[in-house]
Design an enzyme around this catalytic site. Structure first.
Site, PDB file in Angstrom:
ATOM      1  N   HIS A   1       0.831  -1.203   0.000  1.00 17.18           N
ATOM      2  CA  HIS A   1       0.000   0.000   0.000  1.00 17.18           C
ATOM      3  C   HIS A   1       0.865   1.253   0.000  1.00 17.18           C
ATOM      4  CE1 HIS A   1      -2.933   2.819   2.207  1.00 17.18           C
ATOM      5  NE2 HIS A   1      -3.416   2.621   1.001  1.00 17.18           N
ATOM      6  N   ARG A   2       0.688   2.073  -1.025  1.00 16.59           N
ATOM      7  CA  ARG A   2       1.482   3.303  -1.209  1.00 16.59           C
ATOM      8  C   ARG A   2       2.979   2.996  -1.173  1.00 16.59           C
ATOM      9  NH1 ARG A   2      -1.871   7.192   3.040  1.00 16.59           N
ATOM     10  NH2 ARG A   2      -3.942   6.485   2.407  1.00 16.59           N
TER      11      ARG A   2
ATOM     12  N   GLU B   1       1.139  -0.316  -4.734  1.00 18.51           N
ATOM     13  CA  GLU B   1       0.002   0.571  -5.008  1.00 18.51           C
ATOM     14  C   GLU B   1       0.461   2.009  -4.817  1.00 18.51           C
ATOM     15  OE1 GLU B   1      -3.410   3.114  -3.802  1.00 18.51           O
ATOM     16  OE2 GLU B   1      -1.769   2.445  -2.524  1.00 18.51           O
TER      17      GLU B   1
ATOM     18  N   ASP C   1      -0.594   6.368  -5.590  1.00 19.61           N
ATOM     19  CA  ASP C   1      -1.647   7.341  -5.873  1.00 19.61           C
ATOM     20  C   ASP C   1      -1.052   8.468  -6.697  1.00 19.61           C
ATOM     21  OD1 ASP C   1      -3.677   6.225  -3.794  1.00 19.61           O
ATOM     22  OD2 ASP C   1      -1.863   6.580  -2.614  1.00 19.61           O
TER      23      ASP C   1
ATOM     24  N   HIS D   1      -1.121  11.048  -2.214  1.00 14.52           N
ATOM     25  CA  HIS D   1      -2.436  10.548  -1.824  1.00 14.52           C
ATOM     26  C   HIS D   1      -3.397  11.681  -1.495  1.00 14.52           C
ATOM     27  CE1 HIS D   1      -5.521   9.012   0.973  1.00 14.52           C
ATOM     28  NE2 HIS D   1      -5.466   7.923   0.229  1.00 14.52           N
TER      29      HIS D   1
ATOM     30  N   GLU E   1      -3.471   4.211  -8.750  1.00 11.52           N
ATOM     31  CA  GLU E   1      -4.800   4.723  -8.419  1.00 11.52           C
ATOM     32  C   GLU E   1      -4.915   6.179  -8.824  1.00 11.52           C
ATOM     33  OE1 GLU E   1      -8.041   5.267  -4.807  1.00 11.52           O
ATOM     34  OE2 GLU E   1      -6.221   4.115  -4.447  1.00 11.52           O
TER      35      GLU E   1
ATOM     36  N   LYS F   1      -6.542   9.610  -8.540  1.00 15.86           N
ATOM     37  CA  LYS F   1      -7.315  10.379  -7.574  1.00 15.86           C
ATOM     38  C   LYS F   1      -8.103  11.480  -8.281  1.00 15.86           C
ATOM     39  CE  LYS F   1      -6.105   8.444  -3.695  1.00 15.86           C
ATOM     40  NZ  LYS F   1      -7.080   7.766  -2.829  1.00 15.86           N
TER      41      LYS F   1
ATOM     42  N   ASP G   1       0.118  -2.244   4.312  1.00 11.72           N
ATOM     43  CA  ASP G   1       1.310  -1.445   4.577  1.00 11.72           C
ATOM     44  C   ASP G   1       2.489  -2.331   4.975  1.00 11.72           C
ATOM     45  OD1 ASP G   1       0.060   1.058   4.159  1.00 11.72           O
ATOM     46  OD2 ASP G   1      -0.795   1.016   6.173  1.00 11.72           O
TER      47      ASP G   1
END
Length: 601
Positions: free
Chosen positions: A356-357, A383, A385, A398, A457, A459, A573
Site C-alpha cells: 500500500h502506497r 500501489e 496514488d 495521496h 490509483e 485520484k 502497509d
C-alpha cells in the site's frame, strides 16, 4: 430504590424461566427472519430500480428512491408491530408475577398476540406514534450493538451523521432519547389498559410528577447496567471460546476458528443485549405502574373449554410446545452455521500481495524509497496514488493537501512540479529519509520496470480533468501496459482508460459495496475495503470472471479472514507480514492473548 428492587423481585419470582424462554425464542426467530429477508429484500429493491449493486456513487439515489423509502416505512412499521407484541407479552408476564400467578412461555406468546390485537383494534393508528416514541429507549442496547459492527447500517448512519453539523450530531440523538425515556412511562398503562383514554403525555406526566428526572435517569441506568453486564458476558464467552479453540483445534486453523466463532458470539451477545435491555427498561417502567395502580388490571374471563382444548392447554403440552419451538429454532440456526465451520487453514500461495502506497510502514509513502521497500519485501504490486500539479505533471501523492506528507499547507493543484520537487517528503516520516522527494510517475515507472508491477490509483479532486489521458500516455511511453493496473474510485475514469487503451487492466476501488457487482464492464476487478467484503460478494465477482482485492490489511486476523473469503489480492502497509500469513509461515500457533484479541476485535 429499595421499593423498586422489592417490586422487581416480587414481579420476577416464579416466572423468570418463562420470561427468559420467551425472549430467547422471540429474539432467535427475529434474527432468523431478519437474516433471511434483509439481503433478499435489498437485492430486490436494487433490481427494481435498475441497479445490481450499491456503492458510494449511487447509494444516495438508491436510498432516496420512493421504492426504498416505502420499503423502509414498511420495515419500520413491522419493527414497531413486533416491539408492540414483545412489550405486551412482557407486561403480561410482569402482571402475572405481580399477582403471584404462574405463566408459561406459550402463555406469554399468546398474551403478547392478544394484547397487541387489543391495542391495534382500540387505537388503529395512534399505537404507531406511541411505540415509535418508546422504541429508542427500549431498543437502545440493540441499536448500540448492531451499529457498532461494520455493516450496511453503519455505513448509512455514518453518511447521515456526516451530513449534520457537529452540534446536531450530539443534540438530536440526546433529545430523542430523553423524549423517548419520558414518554415511555405511559406505555404500561396504554398497553395494559387499551380501553382507557389514549393520552400519552398526560399519562407520562402523571408518572413523572414525583422525582421525574430521577425516574428518567433510572430508565437509562437500566440500559447501562445491561450494557455493562453483556459486555462482561461477551468477553467471558470469548475467553472460554478461545480456550476451547486453543486446546481443541490443530495449529493453523486457530485464527480462522476464532474469527468465525467470535462473530457468532458477537451476534448472540447483540441479540441478548437487545432482549435484556428491552425487558429491563419495561420492567423498570412497570414497577411504578404496579405500585401506583389502585385497582388490578382486569383480564377477560376464559370461555368454557372442551376436553381437546383443555388437553392442549395442559402443563405437558405447554412444555412440549416450548421444547418444540426451541428445538426448531436451534436446528435452523445450526443449519445456517454449518457451512461456515472452519477446517484446518491451508496455505494459499496464489493470493497476491500489494504494498500500500509502496512500503508505507517502512518508508515514506509514495516515494522511491517506498518502491524499494516493496521490492525488497517481494510484493507482487506496489500501489501508488497519482495527482496532477498546476503545470500538468503527474506526481505521486495521496492527499490533495501536502501538509501531512511534507508539512507545507498547500494544494497540489496550486503548485508547479518545480515547486513540489523542492519539498521534503521524508522528514516527517523519519530523519534518515531527510531529502526524500515527491517523485513523478515517469520516474517511478523507470525505477519499477523489471522489479515490480504497479497498481496506479487515479485520484479525482475536481482539478484534474485530463489526468486519465496523461497517465495512459506515460504508461504507453514507458511500455508498462502489461506491468500495471489502473484503479480509481471514479468509475468514469475507468471508462476513459478503456476507451484510450482497452489492453490496460482496470479496477474499481470501493469503500463500500452491496449487491451483485454486475453491469460494470469498465472494471476488470474490484478493490474493496476489507470490512465490507464477505464470501458471497467474492463468489459473485468470481462467477463474472473478475478478481477481488481487499484493502487495507495490517492486522493478521483480518488477513486470515480475507484469505478464507477467497480474495485474490491483499493490499497492506506490511507486505512481509501478509506474505508470511499467506504462506502459513507465521502465527501458526498464536498465543491465547493474541487469539482473544482476534475474537474481540
Amino acid at each position: 430504590m429499595k421499593d423498586t428492587i422489592c417490586t422487581v423481585k416480587k414481579i420476577l419470582t416464579g416466572n423468570m424461566a418463562a420470561l427468559l424462554l420467551f425472549e430467547l425464542s422471540f429474539r432467535v426467530l427475529l434474527k432468523i427472519l431478519s437474516g433471511e429477508t434483509q439481503e433478499r429484500v435489498l437485492d430486490r429493491i436494487l433490481k427494481m430500480q435498475g441497479y445490481s449493486y450499491m456503492t458510494e456513487d449511487n447509494y444516495g439515489r438508491v436510498l432516496s428512491h420512493p421504492l426504498t423509502v416505502l420499503t423502509a416505512v414498511l420495515a419500520l412499521l413491522l419493527f414497531l408491530l413486533l416491539l408492540l407484541f414483545e412489550c405486551c407479552g412482557l407486561l403480561a408476564c410482569f402482571e402475572r408475577g405481580w399477582r403471584k400467578e404462574k405463566i408459561t412461555m406459550p402463555g406469554i406468546l399468546r398474551a403478547g398476540a392478544a394484547g397487541a390485537l387489543r391495542v391495534i383494534r382500540r387505537h388503529p393508528l395512534k399505537w404507531i406514534p406511541c411505540m415509535a416514541l418508546g422504541a429508542p429507549i427500549l431498543s437502545l442496547n440493540l441499536i448500540l450493538w448492531e451499529i457498532s459492527g461494520a455493516g450496511f447500517g453503519m455505513v448509512i448512519l455514518q453518511r447521515f451523521c456526516a451530513s449534520l453539523p457537529r452540534a446536531l450530531m450530539i443534540l438530536v440523538p440526546a433529545g430523542l432519547l430523553l423524549c423517548s425515556a419520558a414518554g415511555a412511562f405511559a406505555l404500561p398503562e396504554l398497553l395494559l389498559r387499551p380501553d382507557s383514554p389514549f393520552k400519552l403525555w398526560k399519562g407520562a406526566g402523571r408518572r413523572l410528577k414525583n422525582k421525574g428526572p430521577a425516574k428518567v435517569a433510572g430508565a437509562f441506568l437500566s440500559q447501562a447496567l445491561v450494557l455493562g453486564f453483556m459486555a462482561a458476558v461477551y468477553a467471558a464467552a470469548a475467553a472460554v471460546m478461545v480456550t476451547a479453540v486453543k486446546f481443541g483445534r490443530s495449529p493453523g486453523s486457530e485464527v480462522s476458528a476464532v474469527l468465525i466463532y467470535g462473530g457468532w458470539i458477537r451476534q448472540a451477545a447483540a441479540a441478548a443485549a437487545g432482549s435484556l435491555g428491552t425487558a429491563a427498561v419495561l420492567l423498570f417502567l412497570y414497577t411504578f405502574f404496579a405500585r401506583e395502580e389502585k385497582t388490578p388490571v382486569s383480564r377477560p374471563a376464559s370461555p368454557e373449554r372442551g376436553k381437546f382444548l383443555t388437553f392442549l392447554s395442559g402443563k405437558r403440552m405447554k412444555i412440549a410446545g416450548t421444547a418444540l419451538i426451541l428445538a426448531g429454532e436451534g436446528l435452523f440456526v445450526l443449519l445456517m452455521m454449518r457451512g461456515t465451520i472452519p477446517d484446518k487453514a491451508i496455505p494459499d500461495s496464489t493470493v497476491e500481495v500489494t504494498a500500500h502506497r509502496g512500503g508505507a510502514r517502512i518508508a515514506p509513502e509514495n516515494t522511491i524509497s517506498a518502491m524499494e521497500a516493496a521490492v525488497n519485501a517481494l510484493a507482487d504490486y506496489a500501489e501508488i496514488d497519482v495527482q496532477e500539479t498546476r503545470d500538468g505533471e503527474i506526481v505521486l501523492l495521496h492527499d490533495t493537501n501536502l501538509s501531512r506528507v511534507t508539512g507545507v499547507d498547500a494544494k497540489i493543484w496550486d503548485l508547479t512540479y518545480a515547486e513540489v520537487s523542492q519539498l521534503d517528503a521524508g522528514i516527517k516520516f523519519h530523519k534518515k529519509f531527510r531529502g526524500e522527494k515527491i517523485p513523478s510517475l515517469g520516474e517511478v515507472l523507470d525505477y519499477c520496470r523489471g522489479k515490480i508491477r504497479l497498481n496506479i490509483e487515479l485520484k479525482y479532486n475536481g482539478h484534474n480533468p485530463d489526468i486519465v489521458p496523461k497517465v495512459v500516455r506515460l504508461i504507453e511511453e514507458h511500455d508498462f501496459v502489461d506491468f500495471c493496473v489502473i484503479t480509481s474510485m471514479n468509475y468514469s475514469f475507468l471508462e476513459q482508460v478503456k476507451e484510450l487503451n482497452p489492453e490496460i487492466t482496470t479496477g474499481y476501488t470501493l469503500a463500500m459495496i452491496y449487491g451483485n457487482p454486475a453491469d460494470l464492464p469498465a472494471a476488470d476487478f474490484f478493490s474493496v475495503k476489507h470490512t465490507y467484503l464477505n464470501r458471497r460478494f467474492v463468489a459473485r465477482a468470481h462467477l463474472q470472471g473478475k478478481k477481488v482485492c481487499a484493502w487495507t490489511l495490517n492486522y493478521q486476523g483480518d488477513m486470515r479472514r480475507m484469505i478464507d473469503c477467497g480474495v485474490d489480492n491483499l493490499i497492506t502497509d506490511d507486505p512481509e507480514l501478509v506474505r508470511k500469513v499467506v504462506l502459513g509461515e507465521t502465527q501458526q500457533d498464536p498465543s491465547w492473548l493474541d487469539l482473544l484479541k482476534y475474537a474481540l476485535r
